[in-house]
Motif scaffolding. Structure first.
Motif, PDB file in Angstrom:
ATOM      1  N   SER A   1       4.853  15.079   9.258  1.00 35.95           N
ATOM      2  CA  SER A   1       5.203  14.900   7.859  1.00 35.95           C
ATOM      3  C   SER A   1       5.636  16.223   7.225  1.00 35.95           C
ATOM      4  CB  SER A   1       3.998  14.336   7.098  1.00 35.95           C
ATOM      5  OG  SER A   1       4.197  14.405   5.709  1.00 35.95           O
TER       6      SER A   1
ATOM      7  N   ALA B   1       3.108   2.745   7.738  1.00 36.64           N
ATOM      8  CA  ALA B   1       3.469   3.754   6.736  1.00 36.64           C
ATOM      9  C   ALA B   1       4.949   4.109   6.881  1.00 36.64           C
ATOM     10  CB  ALA B   1       2.609   4.992   6.907  1.00 36.64           C
TER      11      ALA B   1
ATOM     12  N   SER C   1      -6.532   5.755   6.214  1.00 35.67           N
ATOM     13  CA  SER C   1      -5.312   5.902   7.008  1.00 35.67           C
ATOM     14  C   SER C   1      -4.723   4.524   7.290  1.00 35.67           C
ATOM     15  CB  SER C   1      -5.618   6.612   8.334  1.00 35.67           C
ATOM     16  OG  SER C   1      -4.500   6.557   9.198  1.00 35.67           O
ATOM     17  N   ARG C   2      -3.389   4.482   7.443  1.00 39.82           N
ATOM     18  CA  ARG C   2      -2.707   3.248   7.835  1.00 39.82           C
ATOM     19  C   ARG C   2      -2.299   3.291   9.309  1.00 39.82           C
ATOM     20  NH1 ARG C   2      -1.744   0.107   3.584  1.00 39.82           N
ATOM     21  NH2 ARG C   2      -0.378  -1.233   4.826  1.00 39.82           N
TER      22      ARG C   2
ATOM     23  N   ARG D   1      -5.096  16.388  10.630  1.00 36.37           N
ATOM     24  CA  ARG D   1      -5.778  15.393   9.813  1.00 36.37           C
ATOM     25  C   ARG D   1      -7.276  15.660   9.959  1.00 36.37           C
ATOM     26  NH1 ARG D   1      -1.273  14.940   8.551  1.00 36.37           N
ATOM     27  NH2 ARG D   1       0.030  13.070   8.395  1.00 36.37           N
TER      28      ARG D   1
ATOM     29  N   ALA E   1      -6.910   0.966   2.827  1.00 39.12           N
ATOM     30  CA  ALA E   1      -5.539   0.872   3.344  1.00 39.12           C
ATOM     31  C   ALA E   1      -5.231  -0.602   3.611  1.00 39.12           C
ATOM     32  CB  ALA E   1      -5.413   1.705   4.617  1.00 39.12           C
TER      33      ALA E   1
ATOM     34  N   GLY F   1      -6.996   4.973   0.569  1.00 40.06           N
ATOM     35  CA  GLY F   1      -5.764   4.242   0.833  1.00 40.06           C
ATOM     36  C   GLY F   1      -4.893   4.883   1.890  1.00 40.06           C
ATOM     37  N   GLY F   2      -5.195   6.133   2.231  1.00 41.79           N
ATOM     38  CA  GLY F   2      -4.445   6.828   3.266  1.00 41.79           C
ATOM     39  C   GLY F   2      -3.151   7.449   2.810  1.00 41.79           C
ATOM     40  N   GLY F   3      -2.771   7.279   1.549  1.00 45.08           N
ATOM     41  CA  GLY F   3      -1.522   7.837   1.045  1.00 45.08           C
ATOM     42  C   GLY F   3      -1.753   9.091   0.229  1.00 45.08           C
ATOM     43  N   PRO F   4      -0.661   9.692  -0.264  1.00 44.19           N
ATOM     44  CA  PRO F   4      -0.798  10.880  -1.111  1.00 44.19           C
ATOM     45  C   PRO F   4      -1.484  10.541  -2.426  1.00 44.19           C
ATOM     46  CG  PRO F   4       1.482  10.107  -1.097  1.00 44.19           C
ATOM     47  CD  PRO F   4       0.754   9.307  -0.067  1.00 44.19           C
TER      48      PRO F   4
END
Length: 487
Positions: free
Chosen positions: A313, A137, A101-102, A388, A33, A426-429
């Protein structure tokens, strides 16, 4: 396969886990991230880093499983030896970029807002502006802080010390997370002894499991500080109940779920012989005084109470969110206008189910308050509107210290091992290409472990053949016929 892959000893577990976290740290340099100015998700280095991270996750998980075999063996390592293993495994992650995670960027931005005397609950980091808010994010950039005043006071102090410099801030938050993990590791053996459990097994499951290293250390989540204060408070309340109530309240003022720990404080005091009503009143007074003092010291006001319903989210994979989206899709296909209400309705049902489940847990296990608290926090995580992988640690930490049977520990361990693979670094989808790279890294790790297993078996067989005694031929006497004598 893992049970016989290596000659299992403490040193081999240390080395294998260290290799895993080293690959995590190296892969994170290009696939973690990272700050937005360094992101290059389509580059070959980022692809190689993603493979390396999942290769490291598999090695770390294998080391943890092998260490569990040692802990359950005839000569288990001491808690002190396990603490050294934890330190060795965590060392490569100290200077690694954030992983999985960010959220740590949100912590830093909210700390800078609090340091600038901005209301962190009235708006998101976009109000701060500047490069720091750009690191948050997108979903949380316009959302108020969901954290309590104790954590925000700490984040504000860190912002003042680091003057908003990103590398120093990231290191500071990593050190705060390590402090939380250290408190967890200190509390676990003590809680286990009080609960009649094995301290070494509690440390293995509660502090050395991959989720702690991947998300609390590498991800620098404030859940580490929450759990550390919670565990320390439960230990303290056996001799100093007021101190215990204060520490548990501070944990709740980091993240709200720890407030359930006050039930355990009361139950422990009652079990120690204190009448129920005085136990409740004194605990409530200590919690209220701590809340007022911490909120006044932080200077953030009481907006954190309203921030408890911070939105989640839309693509969250909590159980109630998944059911809500499935129900909404079905209602849309049927042409119903009730589709937008499906997710909120399921979230409301989940909260009601949580309340019922927690009540039943405490009615049944009120004489085992630490275990009851662990199951309650796990229920909150599973049935809540957002989840999470690191949320599972809320309950796993205390279940590790107080679970009454080995099968319970095995189930929780299996859950932790599975969730270790659930989030990209990277913490993203994830897109399809990233999933392929992640699976490739994991498969590569399994192949390497299998080859080591085969090599170990071959060496063991060769040693057995070399050390086997060589058979010595025994002379056979043949009868010699004597003349004149018949048989």
């Amino acid at each position: 396969m893992l049970a016989t892959a290596f000659p299992v000893d403490l040193r081999s577990c240390q080395v294998l886990g260290l290799a895993g976290t080293a690959f995590l740290a190296l892969g994170g340099e290009t696939a973690g991230a990272l700050p937005v100015r360094l992101l290059a998700p389509a580059s070959a280095r980022a692809a190689l880093g993603l493979v390396g991270v999942y290769f490291g996750v598999v090695l770390l998980t294998a080391a943890w499983v092998l260490l569990g075999r040692l802990v359950r063996g005839p000569r288990p390592p001491t808690p002190r030896a396990l603490l050294l293993v934890l330190a060795v495994w965590a060392a490569p992650l100290l200077l690694a970029p954030p992983l999985f995670s960010r959220d740590v960027y949100s912590y830093l931005a909210q700390g800078a807002m609090a340091d600038a005397h901005m209301d962190v609950y009235a708006g998101g980091p976009d109000r701060l502006g500047g490069p720091l808010s750009a690191e948050v994010a997108p979903m949380w950039r316009h959302t108020g802080a969901p954290y309590g005043p104790a954590f925000l006071a700490l984040a504000s102090a860190l912002s003042g010390v680091t003057r908003g410099e990103l590398p120093a801030g990231l290191l500071g938050m990593r050190l705060v997370a390590l402090l939380g993990v250290a408190l967890m590791a200190v509390a676990l053996p003590r809680l286990a002894r009080h609960s009649g459990a094995d301290p070494a097994a509690a440390l293995w499951l509660g502090a050395l499991n991959p989720l702690v290293l991947l998300h609390l250390v590498a991800g620098a989540h404030n859940d580490a500080l929450m759990l550390g204060l919670l565990g320390l408070g439960l230990v303290a309340c056996r001799r100093r109940p007021v101190v215990g109530a204060v520490l548990v309240t501070l944990a709740a003022l980091v993240k709200a779920p720890a407030a359930l720990g006050l039930l355990a404080v009361v139950a422990l005091r009652v079990r120690a012989g204190r009448p129920p009503l005085p136990a409740v009143l004194s605990t409530a007074v200590a919690a209220a005084a701590t809340t007022v003092a911490a909120t006044a010291a932080a200077g953030t006001g009481y907006g954190w109470i309203g921030a408890l319903d911070t939105p989640v989210s839309a693509h969250n994979w909590a159980l109630t969110s998944l059911l809500g989206r499935a129900t909404g899709a079905l209602l849309t296909a049927l042409g119903s206008g009730l589709a937008p209400l499906a997710v909120p309705a399921w979230h409301l049902f989940g909260l009601a189910a949580t309340a019922v489940a927690v009540s039943l847990i405490w009615l049944r296990l009120r004489l085992r308050p630490v275990y009851a608290l662990g199951l309650s926090l796990l229920t909150v995580a599973v049935l809540g509107p957002a989840i999470r992988p690191w949320y599972v640690l809320w309950g796993l930490f205390l279940i590790a210290a107080a679970a009454p049977s080995t099968p319970v520990r095995h189930r929780v361990a299996a859950l932790a091992g599975a969730l270790a693979l659930a989030v990209l670094p990277g913490g993203g989808p994830a897109d399809l290409g990233q999933l392929v790279l992640a699976v490739s890294g994991g498969v590569l790790g399994v192949v390497v472990l299998w080859q080591c297993h085969q090599a170990a078996r071959t060496q063991a067989r060769d040693r057995a053949e070399v050390s086997a005694p060589v058979p010595v031929p025994v002379p056979v006497s043949v009868p010699v016929p004597v003349p004149g004598r018949t048989a």
